[in-house]
Design a protein around this motif. Structure first.
Motif, short mmCIF file in Angstrom:
data_model
loop_
_atom_site.label_atom_id
_atom_site.label_comp_id
_atom_site.label_asym_id
_atom_site.label_seq_id
_atom_site.Cartn_x
_atom_site.Cartn_y
_atom_site.Cartn_z
N UNK A 1 -3.71 1.57 10.32
CA UNK A 1 -4.52 2.39 11.22
C UNK A 1 -5.99 2.28 10.79
N UNK A 2 -6.89 2.03 11.74
CA UNK A 2 -8.31 1.89 11.43
C UNK A 2 -8.95 3.26 11.19
N UNK A 3 -9.56 3.41 10.01
CA UNK A 3 -10.26 4.64 9.67
C UNK A 3 -11.77 4.51 9.83
N UNK A 4 -12.29 3.30 9.62
CA UNK A 4 -13.74 3.10 9.67
C UNK A 4 -14.01 1.62 9.92
N UNK A 5 -15.03 1.32 10.76
CA UNK A 5 -15.37 -0.07 11.07
C UNK A 5 -16.87 -0.15 11.24
N UNK B 1 -5.12 -6.60 17.02
CA UNK B 1 -3.77 -7.01 17.42
C UNK B 1 -2.88 -7.25 16.22
N UNK B 2 -3.44 -7.84 15.16
CA UNK B 2 -2.63 -8.22 13.99
C UNK B 2 -2.33 -7.04 13.07
N UNK B 3 -3.11 -5.97 13.18
CA UNK B 3 -2.91 -4.84 12.27
C UNK B 3 -2.20 -3.65 12.92
N UNK B 4 -2.14 -3.58 14.23
CA UNK B 4 -1.71 -2.35 14.88
C UNK B 4 -0.29 -1.92 14.56
N UNK B 5 0.58 -2.86 14.17
CA UNK B 5 1.95 -2.49 13.81
C UNK B 5 2.04 -1.92 12.41
N UNK B 6 1.03 -2.17 11.58
CA UNK B 6 1.14 -1.86 10.17
C UNK B 6 0.07 -0.90 9.65
N UNK C 1 -0.20 2.98 9.03
CA UNK C 1 -0.07 3.66 10.31
C UNK C 1 1.02 4.72 10.34
N UNK C 2 1.79 4.81 9.26
CA UNK C 2 2.79 5.88 9.17
C UNK C 2 2.32 7.01 8.26
N UNK C 3 1.02 6.94 7.84
CA UNK C 3 0.49 7.94 6.92
C UNK C 3 -0.27 9.01 7.68
N UNK C 4 -0.46 10.15 7.04
CA UNK C 4 -1.28 11.20 7.59
C UNK C 4 -2.73 10.74 7.62
N UNK C 5 -3.37 10.86 8.75
CA UNK C 5 -4.73 10.34 8.90
C UNK C 5 -5.71 11.20 8.12
N UNK C 6 -6.72 10.53 7.56
CA UNK C 6 -7.70 11.22 6.72
C UNK C 6 -8.75 11.92 7.58
N UNK D 1 0.83 -1.20 0.00
CA UNK D 1 0.00 0.00 0.00
C UNK D 1 0.87 1.25 0.00
N UNK D 2 0.57 2.17 -0.90
CA UNK D 2 1.29 3.44 -0.93
C UNK D 2 1.03 4.22 0.36
N UNK D 3 1.96 5.12 0.73
CA UNK D 3 1.82 5.83 2.01
C UNK D 3 0.48 6.52 2.21
N UNK D 4 -0.13 7.02 1.15
CA UNK D 4 -1.42 7.69 1.27
C UNK D 4 -2.58 6.80 0.84
N UNK D 5 -2.34 5.49 0.79
CA UNK D 5 -3.34 4.56 0.29
C UNK D 5 -4.36 4.13 1.33
N UNK D 6 -5.39 3.41 0.87
CA UNK D 6 -6.44 2.87 1.73
C UNK D 6 -6.63 1.39 1.44
N UNK D 7 -6.96 0.64 2.48
CA UNK D 7 -7.19 -0.80 2.37
C UNK D 7 -8.55 -1.11 2.97
N UNK D 8 -9.42 -1.81 2.21
CA UNK D 8 -10.74 -2.20 2.69
C UNK D 8 -10.80 -3.70 2.88
N UNK D 9 -11.15 -4.11 4.08
CA UNK D 9 -11.28 -5.52 4.45
C UNK D 9 -12.73 -5.82 4.78
N UNK D 10 -13.25 -6.89 4.22
CA UNK D 10 -14.59 -7.37 4.57
C UNK D 10 -14.45 -8.80 5.05
N UNK D 11 -14.92 -9.06 6.28
CA UNK D 11 -14.72 -10.39 6.87
C UNK D 11 -15.82 -10.71 7.85
N UNK D 12 -16.23 -11.96 7.87
CA UNK D 12 -17.08 -12.45 8.94
C UNK D 12 -16.24 -12.50 10.20
N UNK D 13 -16.85 -12.16 11.31
CA UNK D 13 -16.12 -12.15 12.56
C UNK D 13 -16.93 -12.71 13.70
#
Length: 379
Positions: free
Chosen positions: A307-311, A300-305, A374-379, A258-270
């Motif tokens: 940042x949550x923008x929406x859930x 826990x698995x994402x916090x190092x890499x 998590x190293x990007x400027x937050x939206x 993911x580019x520094x200013x990019x976004x990632x969308x995850x859809x998952x049953x939980x």
């Protein structure tokens, strides 16, 4: 063969029958009742089966025709709402700890769904009638939709708007399936899409579907070396296939792509609980080796890499999606039944309706999460 009523009559003084009857009545479920969620016992060994084998026995006894229910989805919802799942030897809530069930791996006979003496994998005929025109094997958005096609189109638009797609962006679709999402993004948002699938059959279908569009469909997965970076990344129903031990590896790989200013969308049953396995019925018949994430595991698995923008939770929408799939399969079954056994059909009904029931009872969730690096400027 004795009828349902005769078997019930003969069982009136059987202790297992009486205990089972009282047990189900705690959840407002009656034996031989007239309501759609009431059940009819067709085999005297039903209660012994579920008390000895738990959820595996419940599912297999339905597949074998040992009990009937007009509305399986309501039965499961009632069962869970009455907290009866906690009383089974293997908790019933394990039944649906799954969500991107790989039906392509299901067989069609009594043991592993072979047809006759030949291995028989589910063909595209079931998916073609079950899914919408974009072949979305994931949750639709029903807020303003009146049919499955509208719900899935609304889901695609909502997803693209959350990702803030603009013409010329590079998008990575992890687990792209039959290519419907890639086609939609390329056609309606003028972006370049690279899709990844581990299925040669799906790759061929996706390539044909996206012919002439700015789309590339690749064979592989996140474990393969990948040096490119993308403006946007999506993964719909992918996390359930990965396994808990690989979560951090997966999310680190996503962050690197993911580019520094990019976004990632995850859809998952939980699941609301920590789960590192799947129930025995689902594991045996639907989703071997499946694993559902909890919210805690995702964080826990994402916090190092990342940042949550929406859930958000789309559980109600996924309930409706499963019921729409069930309706479409049953409408088309007269044309399909010659290729599949009656037992296979009962398995398919049990899977689709049980999933809906678990979502309705909020034992499962359907999460859609948007991340930035998590190293990007937050939206």
């Amino acid at each position: 063969m004795k009828g349902i009523y005769s078997i019930a009559q003969e069982s009136q003084h059987d202790s297992q029958y009486l205990m089972g009857k009282a047990f189900l009545e705690q959840a407002d479920i009656q034996i031989e009742g007239s309501r759609p969620w009431d059940i009819k016992i067709c085999h005297p060994g039903f209660f012994k089966c579920i008390m000895q084998q738990g959820l595996l026995g419940l599912g297999e006894s339905y597949m074998d025709g040992w009990w009937e229910c007009e509305r399986l989805d309501i039965f499961v919802y009632k069962f869970l709402s009455g907290q009866l799942d906690e009383a089974l030897p293997t908790h019933l809530h394990d039944i649906l700890k799954f969500f991107s069930a790989k039906l392509l791996s299901i067989r069609s006979d009594e043991s592993n769904f072979k047809r006759g003496h030949n291995d028989y994998e589910i063909g595209g005929d079931i998916f073609a009638v079950m899914l919408d025109s974009y072949m979305q094997y994931s949750c639709g958005c029903w807020r303003q939709a009146s049919c499955l096609n509208e719900a899935q189109t609304a889901k695609l638009d909502m997803m693209c708007e959350k990702l803030q797609l603009t013409p010329g962006m590079r998008v990575l679709d992890i687990g792209c399936g039959w290519g419907g999402t890639a086609e939609y993004m390329a056609r309606h948002y003028d972006v370049y899409v690279e899709g990844i699938t581990d299925s040669t059959e799906q790759q061929k279908i996706a390539q044909a579907r996206c012919e002439g569009l700015n789309v590339t469909i690749m064979l592989g997965d996140f474990r393969d070396p990948f040096d490119d970076q993308f403006d946007r990344i999506i993964a719909l129903g992918t996390l359930q296939n990965i396994g808990l031990k690989s979560y951090q590896t997966f999310f680190e790989w996503v962050a690197n792509c993911l580019r520094p200013d990019g976004l990632f969308l995850l859809q998952s049953i939980g699941s609301g609980q920590l789960v590192n396995h799947i129930g025995p019925w689902i594991n045996k018949y639907i989703f071997p080796g499946g694993c559902l994430p909890s919210g805690e595991q995702i964080i826990h698995s994402t916090q190092l890499y990342l940042h949550i923008e929406d859930w958000i939770n789309l559980g109600e929408d996924y309930d409706k999606t499963f019921m729409a799939w069930e309706k479409r399969v049953n409408t088309a079954w007269p044309e399909l039944r010659h290729h599949y056994s009656p037992k296979f059909k009962r398995m398919l009904d049990y899977y689709l309706c049980s999933c809906a029931g678990f979502l309705r009872a909020r034992k499962l969730n359907m999460w859609e999460v948007v991340f930035s690096r998590n190293d990007a400027k937050k939206i």
